[in-house]
Write an enzyme that holds these catalytic residues in place. Sequence first.
Site: not given
Ligand code: F6P
Length: 440
Positions: A208, A210
């Site tokens: 991740t 995050d």
């Molecule tokens: O979980 C990782 C992440 O990059 C978050 O920071 C973000 O909110 C999310 O994925 C967005 O991903 P997607 O639009 O692919 O669901």
Amino acid sequence: MIGHEDLAVRTLGPCRIDSPLAERLAARETTQHSVQEGDRVLFDDTLSMAGARDVPVGELPSLEPGGPRQRIYFDPAKTRVGIVTCGGLCPGLNDVIRGLVLELCRHYGVRRIVGFRNGYRGFIPRYGEDVVDLSPDVVQHIDDEGGTILGTSRGMQDPEEIVDALERLAINILFVIGGDGTIRGAMEVVRVVQERGLKIAVVGVPKTIDNDIPYIDQSFGFQTAMSEATKSIHAASVEARSAPGGVGLVKLMGRHSGFIACYSTLAKDDADYVLIPEVPFALHGEGGFLEHLRRRVEDRGHAVVVVAEGAGQEHIEEHEPGRDASGNVRLGDIGRLMRRLISEHLDKAGVENNVRYFDPSYAIRSVPANPYDSAYCLRLAHAAVHAAMAGRTEVIVARRRRRFVHIPMALAVSRRNHVDPLGDLWMSVLEATGQPVRFG
Ligand code: F6P
């Protein structure tokens, strides 16, 4: 409090086969580099934490170390491996796939490796996804590109159907590369595998941008993503300084955790404010963010604001509620709200302003891994292969306090890693930005 039982790692059975890798290590007289029984990694961070348990040293909770074993569970010549990538993109996915394939083939002599396409749906016949044969030739240069050569998707599929596919293809080891939702999915797969009495190892490589997986030093791809984010902060700073009343506003990914916002801000040291999900803030009133910003713009003529996407959700009145396929709550758009409120507030106060809004969005995670992350991915892949070949299952491999360890999946999804509002990271951010400890 985490205890021995939370750290216990499941194995499929005793390791009865000599590892080809350990033989090679022995030939180089470096046997100490293969993991010895009883060589455990302390779980506690500090002496006071360990002391508070009030147990003898030998009874302190500890993690199983990652690394090659002298003896392994699976016979490489007869082992068939599957790899799947799930969830949002993250720099380094291709590096991990490549590392797994090269380690399996070159060091263990495993010859049959397949990739499942587009996440967990790749196992389900009705989606009609093909499987991809993976060999050293196929993966040789895939790390030059961002994304994942296997494709990815969000959401779990029926674990019974997933295990049907594993049985059909005679898979012995499944590597899942993904975040907390993916790991939860993998635990469901393990449950069905066990119910059917199968000997299939399921090993995770946590992913991740995050950086919110707990008990690990850092997740792969985070460093690359936060480096990319610094570009937007720099651009916002240039824009802000180049216009009267310039305000550079940057929204960065970070659903529940503000690590990207914090580290990229520290790396550039150009921002005046950082707003993260872990630290609520008041917008209005004398001590609120907007008034503070007004004074900042009036005093110095410009300001840079970094906001993590999950920050200030309590201020968003209108947004479509619901969850995505991974079960994540859909967030309101704090960036757009801040852009509007900042302009309105400065206009109302008669302060000339030029708000420039940056939303790099997916651009920070779709890039190839930087060299640090590439090296990290390769080492994670090695650790994952060693764990799986030794019959470990329902574990993720991770680095904790600079050691590679096996962490049970249940522990890895038991909570989220957050920026501690009382910890030294947030203190560094407050020091770098000069923003007040709280708005309100
Ligand atoms: O979980 C990782 C992440 O990059 C978050 O920071 C973000 O909110 C999310 O994925 C967005 O991903 P997607 O639009 O692919 O669901």
